[in-house]
Motif scaffolding. Structure first.
Motif, PDB file in Angstrom:
ATOM      1  N   VAL A 175     -69.959  54.975   1.145  1.00  8.36           N
ATOM      2  CA  VAL A 175     -69.231  54.946  -0.124  1.00  8.36           C
ATOM      3  C   VAL A 175     -67.926  54.199   0.100  1.00  8.36           C
ATOM      4  O   VAL A 175     -67.061  54.650   0.852  1.00  8.36           O
ATOM      5  CB  VAL A 175     -68.966  56.371  -0.655  1.00  8.36           C
ATOM      6  N   TYR A 176     -67.814  53.062  -0.534  1.00  9.26           N
ATOM      7  CA  TYR A 176     -66.676  52.151  -0.333  1.00  9.26           C
ATOM      8  C   TYR A 176     -65.498  52.584  -1.185  1.00  9.26           C
ATOM      9  O   TYR A 176     -65.650  52.842  -2.380  1.00  9.26           O
ATOM     10  CB  TYR A 176     -67.115  50.736  -0.705  1.00  9.26           C
ATOM     11  N   LYS A 177     -64.302  52.656  -0.563  1.00  8.06           N
ATOM     12  CA  LYS A 177     -63.127  53.144  -1.270  1.00  8.06           C
ATOM     13  C   LYS A 177     -62.067  52.069  -1.533  1.00  8.06           C
ATOM     14  O   LYS A 177     -61.273  52.198  -2.453  1.00  8.06           O
ATOM     15  CB  LYS A 177     -62.475  54.282  -0.451  1.00  8.06           C
ATOM     16  N   GLY A 178     -62.046  51.054  -0.713  1.00  8.18           N
ATOM     17  CA  GLY A 178     -61.015  50.030  -0.889  1.00  8.18           C
ATOM     18  C   GLY A 178     -60.685  49.364   0.426  1.00  8.18           C
ATOM     19  O   GLY A 178     -61.356  49.587   1.437  1.00  8.18           O
ATOM     20  N   ARG A 179     -59.632  48.575   0.424  1.00  6.61           N
ATOM     21  CA  ARG A 179     -59.279  47.812   1.619  1.00  6.61           C
ATOM     22  C   ARG A 179     -58.023  48.338   2.280  1.00  6.61           C
ATOM     23  O   ARG A 179     -57.012  48.592   1.625  1.00  6.61           O
ATOM     24  CB  ARG A 179     -59.108  46.326   1.265  1.00  6.61           C
ATOM     25  N   LYS A 180     -58.127  48.475   3.561  1.00  7.30           N
ATOM     26  CA  LYS A 180     -56.964  48.888   4.341  1.00  7.30           C
ATOM     27  C   LYS A 180     -55.970  47.733   4.404  1.00  7.30           C
ATOM     28  O   LYS A 180     -54.760  47.920   4.424  1.00  7.30           O
ATOM     29  CB  LYS A 180     -57.420  49.279   5.747  1.00  7.30           C
ATOM     30  N   LYS A 181     -56.492  46.536   4.394  1.00 10.29           N
ATOM     31  CA  LYS A 181     -55.659  45.342   4.456  1.00 10.29           C
ATOM     32  C   LYS A 181     -55.064  45.051   3.079  1.00 10.29           C
ATOM     33  O   LYS A 181     -55.427  45.666   2.093  1.00 10.29           O
ATOM     34  CB  LYS A 181     -56.502  44.139   4.895  1.00 10.29           C
ATOM     35  N   GLU A 182     -54.203  44.100   3.009  1.00  7.50           N
ATOM     36  CA  GLU A 182     -53.601  43.701   1.739  1.00  7.50           C
ATOM     37  C   GLU A 182     -54.516  42.771   0.946  1.00  7.50           C
ATOM     38  O   GLU A 182     -54.253  42.482  -0.218  1.00  7.50           O
ATOM     39  CB  GLU A 182     -52.274  42.990   1.993  1.00  7.50           C
ATOM     40  N   MET A 183     -55.551  42.289   1.564  1.00  9.15           N
ATOM     41  CA  MET A 183     -56.444  41.318   0.932  1.00  9.15           C
ATOM     42  C   MET A 183     -56.991  41.836  -0.393  1.00  9.15           C
ATOM     43  O   MET A 183     -57.291  43.010  -0.548  1.00  9.15           O
ATOM     44  CB  MET A 183     -57.602  41.014   1.887  1.00  9.15           C
ATOM     45  N   TYR A 184     -57.096  40.930  -1.367  1.00 15.08           N
ATOM     46  CA  TYR A 184     -57.771  41.252  -2.609  1.00 15.08           C
ATOM     47  C   TYR A 184     -58.873  40.221  -2.835  1.00 15.08           C
ATOM     48  O   TYR A 184     -58.898  39.168  -2.198  1.00 15.08           O
ATOM     49  CB  TYR A 184     -56.802  41.299  -3.806  1.00 15.08           C
ATOM     50  N   ILE A 185     -59.810  40.554  -3.723  1.00 16.43           N
ATOM     51  CA  ILE A 185     -60.953  39.676  -3.974  1.00 16.43           C
ATOM     52  C   ILE A 185     -60.845  39.141  -5.398  1.00 16.43           C
ATOM     53  O   ILE A 185     -60.963  39.891  -6.365  1.00 16.43           O
ATOM     54  CB  ILE A 185     -62.285  40.415  -3.770  1.00 16.43           C
ATOM     55  N   GLN A 186     -60.588  37.854  -5.513  1.00 18.52           N
ATOM     56  CA  GLN A 186     -60.450  37.212  -6.823  1.00 18.52           C
ATOM     57  C   GLN A 186     -61.693  36.380  -7.108  1.00 18.52           C
ATOM     58  O   GLN A 186     -61.949  35.385  -6.443  1.00 18.52           O
ATOM     59  CB  GLN A 186     -59.194  36.331  -6.843  1.00 18.52           C
ATOM     60  N   GLY A 187     -62.494  36.821  -8.055  1.00 17.96           N
ATOM     61  CA  GLY A 187     -63.703  36.086  -8.409  1.00 17.96           C
ATOM     62  C   GLY A 187     -64.675  35.936  -7.260  1.00 17.96           C
ATOM     63  O   GLY A 187     -65.397  34.952  -7.172  1.00 17.96           O
ATOM     64  N   GLY A 188     -64.686  36.917  -6.353  1.00 16.21           N
ATOM     65  CA  GLY A 188     -65.600  36.863  -5.212  1.00 16.21           C
ATOM     66  C   GLY A 188     -65.020  36.213  -3.978  1.00 16.21           C
ATOM     67  O   GLY A 188     -65.644  36.218  -2.921  1.00 16.21           O
ATOM     68  N   TYR A 189     -63.809  35.658  -4.069  1.00 14.09           N
ATOM     69  CA  TYR A 189     -63.167  34.999  -2.922  1.00 14.09           C
ATOM     70  C   TYR A 189     -62.078  35.905  -2.353  1.00 14.09           C
ATOM     71  O   TYR A 189     -61.250  36.455  -3.082  1.00 14.09           O
ATOM     72  CB  TYR A 189     -62.540  33.659  -3.331  1.00 14.09           C
ATOM     73  N   ASN A 190     -62.067  36.034  -1.033  1.00 14.35           N
ATOM     74  CA  ASN A 190     -61.047  36.829  -0.371  1.00 14.35           C
ATOM     75  C   ASN A 190     -59.715  36.081  -0.354  1.00 14.35           C
ATOM     76  O   ASN A 190     -59.665  34.907   0.032  1.00 14.35           O
ATOM     77  CB  ASN A 190     -61.452  37.132   1.067  1.00 14.35           C
ATOM     78  N   VAL A 191     -58.653  36.769  -0.737  1.00 17.48           N
ATOM     79  CA  VAL A 191     -57.312  36.170  -0.725  1.00 17.48           C
ATOM     80  C   VAL A 191     -56.353  37.130  -0.030  1.00 17.48           C
ATOM     81  O   VAL A 191     -56.288  38.310  -0.382  1.00 17.48           O
ATOM     82  CB  VAL A 191     -56.796  35.889  -2.153  1.00 17.48           C
ATOM     83  N   TYR A 192     -55.623  36.610   0.952  1.00 14.13           N
ATOM     84  CA  TYR A 192     -54.583  37.385   1.601  1.00 14.13           C
ATOM     85  C   TYR A 192     -53.232  36.925   1.061  1.00 14.13           C
ATOM     86  O   TYR A 192     -52.879  35.756   1.168  1.00 14.13           O
ATOM     87  CB  TYR A 192     -54.629  37.214   3.113  1.00 14.13           C
ATOM     88  N   PRO A 193     -52.448  37.851   0.464  1.00 15.19           N
ATOM     89  CA  PRO A 193     -51.178  37.458  -0.136  1.00 15.19           C
ATOM     90  C   PRO A 193     -50.248  36.705   0.801  1.00 15.19           C
ATOM     91  O   PRO A 193     -49.559  35.784   0.368  1.00 15.19           O
ATOM     92  CB  PRO A 193     -50.567  38.805  -0.556  1.00 15.19           C
ATOM     93  N   VAL A 194     -50.243  37.071   2.080  1.00  8.32           N
ATOM     94  CA  VAL A 194     -49.280  36.460   2.988  1.00  8.32           C
ATOM     95  C   VAL A 194     -49.490  34.955   3.123  1.00  8.32           C
ATOM     96  O   VAL A 194     -48.533  34.190   3.290  1.00  8.32           O
ATOM     97  CB  VAL A 194     -49.317  37.149   4.372  1.00  8.32           C
ATOM     98  N   GLU A 195     -50.737  34.496   3.013  1.00  5.76           N
ATOM     99  CA  GLU A 195     -51.003  33.061   3.104  1.00  5.76           C
ATOM    100  C   GLU A 195     -50.394  32.324   1.909  1.00  5.76           C
ATOM    101  O   GLU A 195     -49.817  31.243   2.051  1.00  5.76           O
ATOM    102  CB  GLU A 195     -52.512  32.813   3.172  1.00  5.76           C
ATOM    103  N   VAL A 196     -50.494  32.941   0.736  1.00  3.43           N
ATOM    104  CA  VAL A 196     -49.910  32.359  -0.472  1.00  3.43           C
ATOM    105  C   VAL A 196     -48.390  32.453  -0.417  1.00  3.43           C
ATOM    106  O   VAL A 196     -47.672  31.526  -0.805  1.00  3.43           O
ATOM    107  CB  VAL A 196     -50.456  33.064  -1.730  1.00  3.43           C
ATOM    108  N   GLU A 197     -47.904  33.584   0.087  1.00  9.75           N
ATOM    109  CA  GLU A 197     -46.451  33.769   0.214  1.00  9.75           C
ATOM    110  C   GLU A 197     -45.832  32.684   1.091  1.00  9.75           C
ATOM    111  O   GLU A 197     -44.735  32.179   0.798  1.00  9.75           O
ATOM    112  CB  GLU A 197     -46.157  35.151   0.799  1.00  9.75           C
ATOM    113  N   ASN A 198     -46.523  32.333   2.159  1.00 10.62           N
ATOM    114  CA  ASN A 198     -45.991  31.305   3.056  1.00 10.62           C
ATOM    115  C   ASN A 198     -45.829  29.966   2.343  1.00 10.62           C
ATOM    116  O   ASN A 198     -44.880  29.217   2.603  1.00 10.62           O
ATOM    117  CB  ASN A 198     -46.897  31.152   4.276  1.00 10.62           C
ATOM    118  N   ILE A 199     -46.760  29.657   1.450  1.00  9.87           N
ATOM    119  CA  ILE A 199     -46.642  28.411   0.669  1.00  9.87           C
ATOM    120  C   ILE A 199     -45.491  28.525  -0.323  1.00  9.87           C
ATOM    121  O   ILE A 199     -44.669  27.608  -0.466  1.00  9.87           O
ATOM    122  CB  ILE A 199     -47.964  28.111  -0.059  1.00  9.87           C
TER     123      ILE A 199
END
Length: 522
Positions: free
Chosen positions: A412-436
């Motif tokens: 039973v899946y509850k969520g992500r321990k990491k900060e990553m979120y899934i936008q339209g099926g693609y994994n996105v880590y906020p820190v990568e966007v923050e760096n830009i």
């Protein structure tokens, strides 16, 4: 016994079904034998061009025959394919090409107005290891051209010698997944690990040679290369390749080619099921609908049941680090079970739930999900510390996802321990966007979180503190991100603030940002 390698799997398919249509795309088709012969010629040509076992060859293309010619050719000579997304831009491509020490690139020339030959010409001094630029389309000035490579005479003796050196533990593909450090991590997927995941999926879902799968998930992702291509290869089935996901195109393909298996992320299903002309297409051939990327929403389940009453809905959990699927619903599961659980471990794979000290937790208790089995990838390219954190010495893969096991062994899946979120099926880590964002001259601080979105599942909400005395607009930042990031990573919402909550050590407290956001919704 032969090694469990990709090229031996293709050979087996040729022996069993040489003239069977394996790949279909834009009214053209390729048999197992034709794929084997063309990839033989290309593999021989790559050897002639100086590629050897252990080298890395990047592929930047859509879901098309040339992508797979290159992949199987490279697999035959022990060259690992570095799978790139056509949406990547300079910051991502330069990093990945250098990190993987890529020797050559096979690329399309243009996608949605972006000119790749001009782009690569402009960054050659920043990617010094890349010696060969091979463009797929005819008319593109390059040497050698893709067309010329697959037209060369075959050096069979040299190729056979190269094939003999390939072992099942050799990397066959490198798929980049973003990391919490903000730098993408190249996952080393081996011949054995990718085939083990695919074989377990085939057996679990009883996929056979009569099955035909829609290939709309990108080939640079395990959903495309493992769960679609290799599953069909090992089951001697066929794949209808979809170069670009366009709902009407998918519906027409289903109507025409009568596929039996469709795999996609929830967003894809929403787009298909909400198409205004869906009733005019015959979708009755579909009997398995696989949904990956996030939990299946009950409303989406009801919509699929309504439009595709003959189809069985299957949850799929997998990641690059597991080379593809490792947890799936059972074919006998009720729709209620599919909504509540992501399924059970497949094949001989094992799961456990652990606490922060990685000690196993009892049934029903939330903790980190860990996977063990021959599907587990080799590690991350050039990142020993990250590899040790995620891939344990005793074979366990620690996913960073939170789940619990019920009394029947379902996850039973509850969520992500990491900060990553899934936008339209693609994994996105906020820190990568923050760096830009932080590289923009007017930005002082940036912090991103994933927030719910009815259509995409989740989207990125980024809080920005401008530098003192600077004025900046959301449109300016979004345009800036579009220049440097894949479009699915670009923030969908930007909020300007005067300050961000911080810990005494100066770290931004994203949990508080999340709490503040949720409080606003109440």
């Amino acid at each position: 016994m032969q090694d469990w390698t990709v090229h031996n799997a293709l050979t087996e398919a040729v022996v069993r079904h040489p003239n069977k249509r394996f790949l279909i795309c834009n009214e053209q088709s390729i048999s197992f034998k034709e794929l084997d012969e063309i990839s033989d010629v290309l593999a021989s040509a790559l050897l002639e061009e100086g590629f050897k076992k252990g080298d890395h060859l990047a592929v930047l293309a859509l879901n098309q025959f040339e992508w797979l010619y290159t992949y199987f050719a490279a697999a035959k000579i022990g060259v690992a394919v570095v799978a790139l997304n056509v949406r990547y831009r300079d910051s991502e491509l330069v990093y990945m090409l250098n990190n993987a020490k890529v020797k050559g690139i096979v690329s399309i020339s243009e996608f949605q107005g972006f000119n790749y030959p001009s782009f690569f010409d402009g960054i050659r001094d920043r990617i010094p290891t890349v010696e060969k630029f091979i463009y797929i389309e005819t008319g593109t000035v390059c040497s050698p051209s893709f067309k010329e490579l697959i037209s060369r005479p075959l050096d069979k003796q040299r190729l056979e010698a190269a094939k003999q050196t390939v072992q099942e533990d050799d990397p066959v593909i490198i798929i980049y997944t973003s990391g919490t450090t903000g730098k993408p991590k190249g996952t080393l997927i081996t011949n054995r690990s990718i085939l083990e995941s695919a074989k377990a999926q085939v057996d679990h879902l009883s996929i056979g040679e009569e099955d035909r799968t829609i290939g709309c998930l990108p080939l640079n992702h395990v959903g495309g290369i493992t769960c679609t291509i290799h599953c069909s290869l090992l089951s001697f089935g066929s794949v209808v390749l979809i170069p670009e996901f366009i709902p009407e195109t998918i519906l027409k393909v289903i109507d025409q080619w009568k596929p039996t298996v469709f795999g996609g992320v929830p967003t894809m299903y929403i787009m298909l099921l909400s198409h205004p002309e869906i009733k005019s297409f015959d979708l009755s051939s579909l009997n398995i609908c696989i949904i990956g990327g996030s939990n299946v929403d009950p409303e989406l389940c009801r919509a699929i049941e309504l439009q595709l009453p003959e189809a069985k809905i299957i949850n799929l959990y997998g990641l690059s680090e597991s080379s593809g699927a490792c947890i799936l619903s059972r074919l006998t599961d009720s729709i209620e079970m599919v909504q509540e659980s992501i399924g059970v471990p497949i094949g001989q794979f094992k799961v456990k739930i652990v606490d922060n000290e990685r000690k196993a937790l009892p049934t029903g208790e939330d903790g980190e999900l860990a996977i063990k089995g021959r599907c587990v990838a080799k590690g991350y390219l050039g990142l020993e510390e990250e590899t040790e954190k995620v891939f344990s010495g005793d074979g366990w893969l620690y996913t960073g996802d939170i789940a619990y096991l019920d009394h029947e062994g379902y996850v039973v899946y509850k969520g992500r321990k990491k900060e990553m979120y899934i936008q339209g099926g693609y994994n996105v880590y906020p820190v990568e966007v923050e760096n830009i964002l932080l590289s923009h001259p007017k930005v002082a601080y940036a912090a991103g979180i994933g927030v719910p979105d009815e259509f995409l599942g989740e989207v990125g909400l980024f809080y920005i503190v401008p530098k003192q005395g600077q004025t900046i607009s959301s449109d300016e930042l979004i345009a800036y991100c579009n220049q440097h990031l894949a479009d699915y990573k670009v923030p969908r919402q930007i909020v300007f603030v005067n300050h961000l909550p911080q810990t005494p050590a100066g770290k931004i407290q994203k949990t508080i940002l999340k709490q503040q956001y949720l409080a606003q919704l109440q």
